[in-house]
Design an enzyme around this catalytic site. Structure first.
Site, PDB file in Angstrom:
ATOM      1  N   GLY A  83      14.531  38.121 -50.837  1.00 37.74           N
ATOM      2  CA  GLY A  83      15.274  38.346 -49.347  1.00 37.74           C
ATOM      3  C   GLY A  83      16.104  39.268 -48.981  1.00 37.74           C
ATOM      4  O   GLY A  83      16.188  40.198 -48.005  1.00 37.74           O
ATOM      5  N   ASP A 113      10.339  38.128 -44.921  1.00 37.95           N
ATOM      6  CA  ASP A 113       8.805  37.889 -44.706  1.00 37.95           C
ATOM      7  C   ASP A 113       8.540  37.420 -44.212  1.00 37.95           C
ATOM      8  O   ASP A 113       9.340  36.189 -44.045  1.00 37.95           O
ATOM      9  CB  ASP A 113       8.509  37.872 -47.010  1.00 37.95           C
ATOM     10  CG  ASP A 113       9.080  36.866 -46.705  1.00 37.95           C
ATOM     11  OD1 ASP A 113      10.043  35.715 -46.744  1.00 37.95           O
ATOM     12  OD2 ASP A 113       7.886  35.525 -48.223  1.00 37.95           O
ATOM     13  N   ASP A 143      20.152  31.004 -41.985  1.00 40.40           N
ATOM     14  CA  ASP A 143      19.217  30.270 -40.950  1.00 40.40           C
ATOM     15  C   ASP A 143      19.615  28.198 -41.106  1.00 40.40           C
ATOM     16  O   ASP A 143      20.847  28.021 -40.335  1.00 40.40           O
ATOM     17  CB  ASP A 143      17.609  29.817 -42.188  1.00 40.40           C
ATOM     18  CG  ASP A 143      17.272  29.810 -40.195  1.00 40.40           C
ATOM     19  OD1 ASP A 143      17.366  29.421 -39.700  1.00 40.40           O
ATOM     20  OD2 ASP A 143      15.617  29.124 -41.024  1.00 40.40           O
TER      21      ASP A 143
HETATM   22  P1  IMP Z   1      18.459  28.236 -45.327  1.00 37.36           P
HETATM   23  O1  IMP Z   1      18.817  27.804 -46.561  1.00 37.36           O
HETATM   24  O2  IMP Z   1      17.743  27.687 -44.562  1.00 37.36           O
HETATM   25  O3  IMP Z   1      19.624  29.458 -44.755  1.00 37.36           O
HETATM   26  O4  IMP Z   1      17.557  29.691 -45.156  1.00 37.36           O
HETATM   27  C1  IMP Z   1      17.683  30.540 -45.609  1.00 37.36           C
HETATM   28  C2  IMP Z   1      16.336  31.636 -46.433  1.00 37.36           C
HETATM   29  O5  IMP Z   1      15.319  30.894 -45.171  1.00 37.36           O
HETATM   30  C3  IMP Z   1      16.380  32.974 -46.189  1.00 37.36           C
HETATM   31  O6  IMP Z   1      16.838  34.351 -47.283  1.00 37.36           O
HETATM   32  C4  IMP Z   1      14.806  32.948 -45.749  1.00 37.36           C
HETATM   33  O7  IMP Z   1      13.819  33.688 -46.953  1.00 37.36           O
HETATM   34  C5  IMP Z   1      14.261  32.064 -44.978  1.00 37.36           C
HETATM   35  N1  IMP Z   1      14.124  32.720 -43.590  1.00 37.36           N
HETATM   36  C6  IMP Z   1      14.985  31.772 -42.794  1.00 37.36           C
HETATM   37  N2  IMP Z   1      14.423  31.429 -41.585  1.00 37.36           N
HETATM   38  C7  IMP Z   1      13.240  33.341 -41.621  1.00 37.36           C
HETATM   39  C8  IMP Z   1      12.817  33.772 -40.670  1.00 37.36           C
HETATM   40  O8  IMP Z   1      13.135  34.526 -39.320  1.00 37.36           O
HETATM   41  N3  IMP Z   1      12.807  35.215 -41.600  1.00 37.36           N
HETATM   42  C9  IMP Z   1      12.210  34.720 -43.010  1.00 37.36           C
HETATM   43  N4  IMP Z   1      13.055  34.261 -43.739  1.00 37.36           N
HETATM   44  C10 IMP Z   1      13.483  33.456 -43.569  1.00 37.36           C
HETATM   45 MG    MG Z   2      15.495  34.460 -48.716  1.00 35.79          MG
END
Ligand code: IMP
Ligand code: MG
Length: 181
Positions: free
Chosen positions: A42, A160, A104
Site C-alpha cells: 500500500g 486497494d 486502521d
Molecule cells: P491495520 O493493521 O488494521 O492498521 O491495517 C493496515 C492495513 O490495512 C493497511 O496497510 C491497508 O493495507 C489495509 N487497510 C485498512 N483500511 C483500509 C482501507 O480503507 N482501504 C484499503 N486498505 C485498508
Molecule cells: Mg497495506
C-alpha cells in the site's frame, strides 16, 4: 469492475499535504542517518512521493521495504500479522521512518515497531497518509499523518480493494465493497 465512489482527497490536495509532511519530517530528521521503511504494497506511491520531495530538502535516506500480510482480500482485518519479507539493510543506530498507506486497527504498525526494536535503531517514527482512528484496536498514534478519515473504506493512491484501484491519483470512498463484484 465498476464501483460507485466518492472522492475524498484530490490529487492536488494530496500533493500539498505530502509537501507539508516532508517539510516537518525534514526538520525533525535533519543530520541523521535515515532509513525509510515502506510497508508494501500500500505505501509504494506515497513513499515514492515522500522520498522525491526529500531530495529537495537535502535529505538523503536509504529505502527498504517490508511485506506484511494481515488482510487477505477482505475489508476486515484478521487477527494475525505475518512478515512475508523482512528488512535487508541494517537500521542499527539509524533514524527509521516507517511509512504506510493507512493506520486502521494499528496491528500492522505495532507489529513493525516491535520487530524494529530488536534491530536497535536510534529512533523510530511513523508516517501514514491516512489515519482511521475509529477502528483502532492497538494504542498507537502516528507521528506524521496526511489526513484523518472516518470509518469508511477508501481506495486510490496505493490503497486497494482486492488488489485494484491502487493507480488512482486521488483517494475515494467506495460504497459497500463487500457486495461489489
Ligand atoms: P491495520 O493493521 O488494521 O492498521 O491495517 C493496515 C492495513 O490495512 C493497511 O496497510 C491497508 O493495507 C489495509 N487497510 C485498512 N483500511 C483500509 C482501507 O480503507 N482501504 C484499503 N486498505 C485498508
Ligand atoms: Mg497495506
Amino acid at each position: 469492475m465498476k464501483i460507485p465512489e466518492k472522492i475524498l482527497f484530490s490529487k492536488e490536495q494530496i500533493e500539498n499535504r505530502i509537501r507539508e509532511l516532508v517539510s516537518s519530517i525534514a526538520e525533525d530528521f535533519r543530520d541523521r542517518e535515515i532509513v525509510i521503511v515502506g510497508i508494501l504494497k500500500g505505501s509504494f506511491i506515497f513513499l515514492a512521493d515522500l522520498v522525491r520531495l526529500m531530495y529537495e530538502y537535502n535529505i538523503h535516506p536509504q529505502v527498504d521495504f517490508m511485506i506484511l500480510s494481515s488482510y487477505g482480500g477482505s475489508t476486515y482485518p484478521s487477527t494475525m500479522v505475518k512478515i512475508e519479507r523482512d528488512l535487508s539493510i541494517s537500521v542499527e543506530g539509524k533514524a527509521v521512518l516507517v511509512v504506510d498507506d493507512i493506520l486502521d486497527t494499528g496491528r500492522t504498525m505495532q507489529y513493525v515497531k516491535e520487530r524494529l526494536r530488536w534491530l536497535e535503531p536510534e529512533i523510530v517514527r511513523t508516517c501514514v497518509l491516512l489515519d482511521k482512528p475509529a477502528r483502532r484496536i492497538v494504542d498507537i498514534t502516528p507521528d506524521y499523518t496526511g489526513f484523518q478519515i472516518e470509518d469508511e473504506f477508501v481506495v486510490g493512491f496505493g490503497l486497494d480493494y482486492n488488489g485494484f484501484h491502487r493507480e488512482k491519483p486521488y483517494i475515494a470512498v467506495i460504497q459497500n465493497p463487500e457486495s461489489a463484484d
